[in-house]
Design an enzyme around this catalytic site. Structure first.
Site, PDB file in Angstrom:
ATOM      1  N   ASP A 195      -2.041  -5.158  -9.243  1.00  0.00           N
ATOM      2  CA  ASP A 195      -0.642  -4.931  -9.668  1.00  0.00           C
ATOM      3  C   ASP A 195       0.191  -6.193  -9.483  1.00  0.00           C
ATOM      4  OD1 ASP A 195      -0.626  -4.646  -6.859  1.00  0.00           O
ATOM      5  OD2 ASP A 195       0.825  -2.996  -6.859  1.00  0.00           O
TER       6      ASP A 195
ATOM      7  N   GLY B 158      -0.430   5.203   7.266  1.00  0.00           N
ATOM      8  CA  GLY B 158      -1.556   4.297   7.506  1.00  0.00           C
ATOM      9  C   GLY B 158      -2.835   4.742   6.833  1.00  0.00           C
ATOM     10  N   ALA B 159      -2.742   5.706   5.914  1.00  0.00           N
ATOM     11  CA  ALA B 159      -3.947   6.222   5.256  1.00  0.00           C
ATOM     12  C   ALA B 159      -4.139   5.604   3.875  1.00  0.00           C
ATOM     13  CB  ALA B 159      -3.868   7.736   5.155  1.00  0.00           C
ATOM     14  N   GLY B 160      -3.304   4.627   3.541  1.00  0.00           N
ATOM     15  CA  GLY B 160      -3.396   4.010   2.218  1.00  0.00           C
ATOM     16  C   GLY B 160      -2.845   4.914   1.124  1.00  0.00           C
ATOM     17  N   LEU B 161      -1.967   5.847   1.504  1.00  0.00           N
ATOM     18  CA  LEU B 161      -1.426   6.792   0.524  1.00  0.00           C
ATOM     19  C   LEU B 161       0.055   6.514   0.229  1.00  0.00           C
ATOM     20  CD1 LEU B 161      -3.123  10.052   1.875  1.00  0.00           C
ATOM     21  CD2 LEU B 161      -3.974   8.473   0.145  1.00  0.00           C
TER      22      LEU B 161
ATOM     23  N   SER C  57       2.898   5.950   2.225  1.00  0.00           N
ATOM     24  CA  SER C  57       4.004   6.674   2.846  1.00  0.00           C
ATOM     25  C   SER C  57       5.268   5.822   2.860  1.00  0.00           C
ATOM     26  CB  SER C  57       3.630   7.122   4.257  1.00  0.00           C
ATOM     27  OG  SER C  57       3.188   6.026   5.009  1.00  0.00           O
TER      28      SER C  57
ATOM     29  N   GLU D 117      10.714  -3.411   0.329  1.00  0.00           N
ATOM     30  CA  GLU D 117       9.437  -3.651   1.014  1.00  0.00           C
ATOM     31  C   GLU D 117       9.243  -5.163   1.233  1.00  0.00           C
ATOM     32  OE1 GLU D 117       7.150  -0.652   0.814  1.00  0.00           O
ATOM     33  OE2 GLU D 117       5.722  -1.601   2.152  1.00  0.00           O
TER      34      GLU D 117
ATOM     35  N   ASP E  62       2.884   1.290  -5.970  1.00  0.00           N
ATOM     36  CA  ASP E  62       3.126   2.444  -5.108  1.00  0.00           C
ATOM     37  C   ASP E  62       4.489   3.074  -5.385  1.00  0.00           C
ATOM     38  OD1 ASP E  62       0.810   1.434  -4.127  1.00  0.00           O
ATOM     39  OD2 ASP E  62       1.637   0.759  -2.217  1.00  0.00           O
TER      40      ASP E  62
HETATM   41  C1  GLA Z   1      -0.934  -1.741  -1.501  1.00  0.00           C
HETATM   42  C2  GLA Z   1       0.266  -2.373  -2.211  1.00  0.00           C
HETATM   43  C3  GLA Z   1       0.159  -2.180  -3.728  1.00  0.00           C
HETATM   44  C4  GLA Z   1      -1.188  -2.623  -4.251  1.00  0.00           C
HETATM   45  C5  GLA Z   1      -2.335  -2.021  -3.416  1.00  0.00           C
HETATM   46  C6  GLA Z   1      -3.673  -2.563  -3.807  1.00  0.00           C
HETATM   47  O1  GLA Z   1      -0.906  -0.343  -1.652  1.00  0.00           O
HETATM   48  O2  GLA Z   1       1.459  -1.798  -1.754  1.00  0.00           O
HETATM   49  O3  GLA Z   1       1.204  -2.862  -4.363  1.00  0.00           O
HETATM   50  O4  GLA Z   1      -1.281  -4.028  -4.304  1.00  0.00           O
HETATM   51  O5  GLA Z   1      -2.144  -2.259  -2.024  1.00  0.00           O
HETATM   52  O6  GLA Z   1      -3.995  -2.197  -5.106  1.00  0.00           O
END
Ligand code: GLA
Length: 384
Positions: free
Chosen positions: A33, A122-125, A127, A160, A172
């Site tokens: 992205d 912290g789960a990569g979702l 938050s 951010e 995100d």
């Molecule tokens: C995090 C970043 C996103 C993207 C992903 C990897 O979630 O916030 O902008 O770069 O990593 O695809």
């Protein structure tokens, strides 16, 4: 006690509004992205929710559920500061979004807010993106200032960058804002145009949260971005979107092994997204399986953002295999822990969940946080 009742017990009156912004799962298009690539995330059925009401005077107050606070955090609504390393970190996401609207000339009305969440952190979702988006909805509702989904995502991304210090892409925040029930977002991060591809019927999205925490701020994410910029400089291109695999291969020596692999991920992942979008629209499971596997391998070997826990889960999903209904599986999000995403035929989703839980327990002696997710609408706000 419901969150609305909790608001009442903290602030002594009923909330007037509720905003809600979901987390996201990215199906494909990882770490592209911020390189002008396309991504295909869904907004999920887990979210950050804010019950809120206007407040008198100049002070605003926020109570985040489950943080063990004794009283709400209060601050001057139009005079707040970035929290340093010893400060309250989550406030930077709130303040960052408020600052974005202030830059546009908004004088913020004071408010009281109760924040609750069923989205693991912290789960990569995403938050943090969900928190930013839910705050943006709050601000717009209280002020009457109305942004479109693109402007809103950009304000949240800026928060951010400038307030949380994470140089993230736009995916995100955009997914949290623009998700659509039953649909996969197809977002072009170069010009921010987007459309949707339907999730095939009777396909479930299974999320497996390793509970290994990654910190995007820890420098690895930033290093990946910098390596890609360096590689683009050597290739003499403005954006990887314009690069071909042949060009990257031709510059292999100049790039050196590391930058070559980083560049190869960028270019091949962008190709995989386009193929995935086509395969999804045609409901071609075999192609989807190969593309998700290819994406994972590239993130593991070329981009080096996976980890053992994620690799074990993805391997286990492919062991479970297409014969039992697996369509595809890969790590999702920034990496270094976090979650995997698997697409699976709905009738065997529970069996895959059990298989992943068992495999994870056997290998690491720890419990996996595994749940079936659906594609849902993005952020919203309602009067109560
Ligand atoms: C995090 C970043 C996103 C993207 C992903 C990897 O979630 O916030 O902008 O770069 O990593 O695809």
């Amino acid at each position: 006690m419901s969150s609305g009742e909790s608001f009442e017990s903290v602030f002594g009156r009923a909330p007037e509004f509720v905003s809600r912004a979901p987390g996201r799962i990215n199906l494909i298009g990882e770490h592209v992205d911020y390189l002008d690539g396309c991504v295909m995330p869904i907004a999920i059925d887990r979210a950050i929710t804010i019950h809120f009401a206007r407040a008198r005077g100049s002070q605003s107050r926020i109570w985040p559920e489950g943080f063990g606070l004794e009283e709400p955090v209060s601050f001057e609504t139009n005079n707040f500061y970035r929290q340093g390393p010893d400060g309250v970190q989550w406030l930077n996401y709130v303040f960052g979004v408020m600052a974005g609207y202030q830059d546009d000339g908004l004088v913020m009305p004071a408010f009281d807010a109760f924040i609750s969440s069923d989205l693991p952190t912290g789960a990569g979702l995403s938050s943090s993106a969900a928190l930013e988006m839910s705050v943006a909805m709050l601000i717009e509702r209280l002020s009457g200032m109305q942004k479109d989904v693109v402007e809103r995502a950009l304000i949240c991304q800026k928060a951010e960058h400038e307030w949380a210090g994470v140089p993230c892409g736009i995916m995100d925040q955009f997914a949290s804002g623009a998700g659509k029930a039953g649909q996969v977002l197809h977002l072009d991060c170069r010009d921010l145009s987007f459309d949707y591809a339907p999730l095939p019927e009777r396909v479930s999205v299974l999320t497996a949260d390793t509970r290994v925490k990654h910190a995007l701020g820890d420098g690895e994410y930033r290093k990946r971005r910098e390596s890609c910029e360096e590689a683009a400089g050597i290739l003499g291109i403005d954006s990887f979107r314009d690069a071909t695999l042949a060009e990257v291969a031709a510059a292999k020596e100049e790039l050196g092994d590391l930058l070559y692999r980083r560049a190869r991920h960028a270019v091949t992942e962008m190709q995989r997204v386009e193929e995935f979008s086509d395969a999804l629209r045609k409901d071609q499971s075999d192609r989807i399986a190969n593309l998700m596997r290819g994406s994972h391998n590239s993130l593991r070997d070329d981009f080096e953002v996976s980890c053992e826990e994620l690799d074990v889960l993805v391997d286990a999903a492919y062991e479970f295999g297409p014969e039992q209904g697996l369509i595809g599986s890969r790590m999702t999000g920034g990496g270094f822990g976090g979650s995997t995403v698997s697409l699976v035929k709905s009738e065997t989703a529970a069996a895959l969940k059990e298989y992943l839980e068992k495999s994870y327990q056997q290998k690491f002696g720890r419990e996996l946080n595994c749940f079936i997710t659906s594609a849902e609408d993005g952020a919203s706000c309602e009067s109560l």
